[in-house]
Design a protein around this motif. Sequence first.
Motif, short mmCIF file in Angstrom:
data_model
loop_
_atom_site.label_atom_id
_atom_site.label_comp_id
_atom_site.label_asym_id
_atom_site.label_seq_id
_atom_site.Cartn_x
_atom_site.Cartn_y
_atom_site.Cartn_z
N GLN A 260 -24.71 -24.14 -44.34
CA GLN A 260 -26.13 -23.87 -44.26
C GLN A 260 -26.37 -22.44 -43.78
OE1 GLN A 260 -28.50 -26.00 -45.42
NE2 GLN A 260 -26.71 -27.22 -46.05
N THR A 261 -27.50 -21.89 -44.13
CA THR A 261 -27.83 -20.52 -43.74
C THR A 261 -28.36 -20.50 -42.32
OG1 THR A 261 -28.38 -20.02 -46.04
CG2 THR A 261 -29.20 -18.50 -44.36
N PRO A 262 -27.73 -19.73 -41.44
CA PRO A 262 -28.18 -19.71 -40.05
C PRO A 262 -29.42 -18.83 -39.87
CG PRO A 262 -26.37 -18.17 -40.34
CD PRO A 262 -26.55 -18.87 -41.67
N VAL A 263 -30.10 -19.06 -38.77
CA VAL A 263 -31.17 -18.15 -38.34
C VAL A 263 -30.52 -17.16 -37.39
CG1 VAL A 263 -33.35 -17.92 -37.10
CG2 VAL A 263 -32.94 -19.91 -38.58
N LEU A 264 -30.42 -15.91 -37.82
CA LEU A 264 -29.70 -14.90 -37.05
C LEU A 264 -30.63 -14.22 -36.06
CD1 LEU A 264 -27.53 -13.25 -39.86
CD2 LEU A 264 -26.91 -15.11 -38.30
N GLY A 265 -30.15 -14.09 -34.83
CA GLY A 265 -30.90 -13.36 -33.82
C GLY A 265 -30.71 -11.86 -33.99
N SER A 266 -31.36 -11.11 -33.11
CA SER A 266 -31.29 -9.65 -33.21
C SER A 266 -30.49 -9.02 -32.09
CB SER A 266 -32.72 -9.08 -33.19
OG SER A 266 -33.40 -9.47 -32.01
N GLY A 267 -29.72 -9.84 -31.35
CA GLY A 267 -28.94 -9.32 -30.24
C GLY A 267 -27.72 -8.55 -30.69
N PRO A 268 -26.97 -7.99 -29.76
CA PRO A 268 -25.77 -7.23 -30.10
C PRO A 268 -24.65 -8.15 -30.55
CG PRO A 268 -25.94 -7.43 -27.73
CD PRO A 268 -27.21 -8.02 -28.31
N ILE B 37 -21.25 -16.13 -37.39
CA ILE B 37 -22.06 -15.09 -36.79
C ILE B 37 -23.40 -15.67 -36.36
CG2 ILE B 37 -20.90 -13.30 -38.12
CD1 ILE B 37 -23.44 -13.04 -39.82
N THR B 38 -23.97 -15.08 -35.30
CA THR B 38 -25.23 -15.58 -34.76
C THR B 38 -26.31 -14.51 -34.70
OG1 THR B 38 -24.47 -15.13 -32.51
CG2 THR B 38 -24.08 -17.36 -33.39
N THR B 39 -25.93 -13.24 -34.93
CA THR B 39 -26.90 -12.16 -34.89
C THR B 39 -26.76 -11.28 -36.13
OG1 THR B 39 -25.46 -10.56 -33.74
CG2 THR B 39 -26.70 -12.11 -32.37
N THR B 40 -27.82 -10.55 -36.46
CA THR B 40 -27.76 -9.63 -37.59
C THR B 40 -26.76 -8.51 -37.34
OG1 THR B 40 -29.64 -8.39 -36.69
CG2 THR B 40 -30.13 -10.09 -38.32
#
Length: 553
Positions: A414-422, A80-83
């Motif tokens: 590793q823990t990703p930095v999640l974006g706020s996109g859809p 996953i790349t977003t919250t």
Amino acid sequence: MTTRSGRFKIRSTIVALAVTALAITAAATSIPKAAPAAAAASGVEDEGAGCAVPGLPDAGSLPTNAKLPDPFKKLDGARITTTAEWQCRRAEIKKLAEKFVYGEKPAKPASVTGTVSSTAITVNVTHQGRSAAFSAKVELPSGSGPFPAVVVLGGFGADTAAIKAAGAAVINYDPYAVGKEGTPRNNKQGAFYSVYGSSSTTGLLMAWAWGVSRIIDVIEQSNGTILRADATGVTGCSRFGKGAFVIGAFDQRIALTMPIESGSAGAPIFRGIPGEGAQSLSSAYGEQPWLGDAFGTFTGSPARLPVDTHEMVAMVAPRGLFIMDNPHIVNLGPKSASVAALGGAEVYKALGAGANITYWSDIQDGNHCANRAEWRTPLQQHIQKYLLGTGNAAGAIRISSKAAGNLAEWRDWQTPVLGSGPPSTPPTTPPTTPPTIPPTTPPTTPPTTPPTSPPTGSGCTAAVSVNAWTGGFVATVRVSAGAAAVNGWRVGLTLPAGATITNAWNADRSATSGAVQFTNVAYNGSIPAGGYTEFGFQATGTSAPMTPTCGSP
């Protein structure tokens, strides 16, 4: 006051992003963090019910992985790349946990009715021609309502006086009315099994979770003058700590989850339990049908599980979580529990909610399930923050140096930095046919910890290992076959003076004290040549060396 909403997108935006990294504290000092507003509980039991979950793997095709599964990696292999994507990733974890660990938690039944008064809650359930009913007692704090409430399992959880003093009501919930202990897996009893069948493959912990969800249903339907439907917490200790952990993970309407000293089948990572010397997975699986029937194939191979308890911790995110643990009792697996908390905290951090999780094992009193002065203030702060909306105290990781786990040893992700996109793929309606959980039979191959006396020759031998604490102990007995197969066995041993057996699993016993004979039950009497099985018992009193004998029944 906390803004409350039923959707994760709204909730995630109200959580502050400035959170310092979580780390183990050798001296058990708090980790300073920013103190954002609490993430609101959801308005629905399962926000991911509309997510399309890909086909789940079969138990026979699962690879062995000694490391903790990556909570950010989807079933299709992408991360996953977003919250926003967490909602459907959580749905995947939920389905995996149901299939392989706990058994399925059915959705809300066709009819749930009941009443809420200042002294009690009644619940009546009807589904597909079957019905059941149960109730829970209510204790209100001083003042005028409506009140938030904490569900206390079995009268055995966080300090109820402190809960009421903080301004929350107490709901005394009897889990045994919904899923009774002391029953065989093929004849489970209680309100859940009256509705879904006594041979249901769902374990007691998930049945208990279903019961609390139905209590919340009734509170939601009430007039709202006594209890608030949007401010419910849950707590329990020991076996009821296991239940509180699962309840909070599987109902997103729970605003605050507070398991205490939950032990094996609770918070500790399954992969860490064999090496730590905690109650073995075969023992926990056999002691009571807490876990789902399907878990029986993993008691000796937890590294094959596609999920672990750090992901149950993550399922609670971003809601409030306060895990209380005891570093003085190895049998509880506190080191493995700290790893679960640290692993799940990575998801909290990625969602911007790192200040909403607390793990606290920095305590002096080693007695099991004692009321502790160290926990009183943070307990009330958590109630104020997550149930009353009047506080903003940041969470803390306070791991005792006596039982400090190291997350780095258990992960290769590793823990990703999640974006706020859809999300990359919007949720869709789930399949009409949910995954089935195949029934299993209890295993005859327990975890790989070797017995103190390996089998030699023909006949059977027995070896005892003990995990003890002040006032009690658990004994695990391994029965091994020699060069020839064993068809039926009897183990004799003499308990220490003053010791009394309170429960036993995977064997029938002749007495509760003194000289006791244990005989096999139907499913573990046949042991192949060179093979073994295990049984166990819990007792009060002081442990001492025991020398077992083994022979034919």
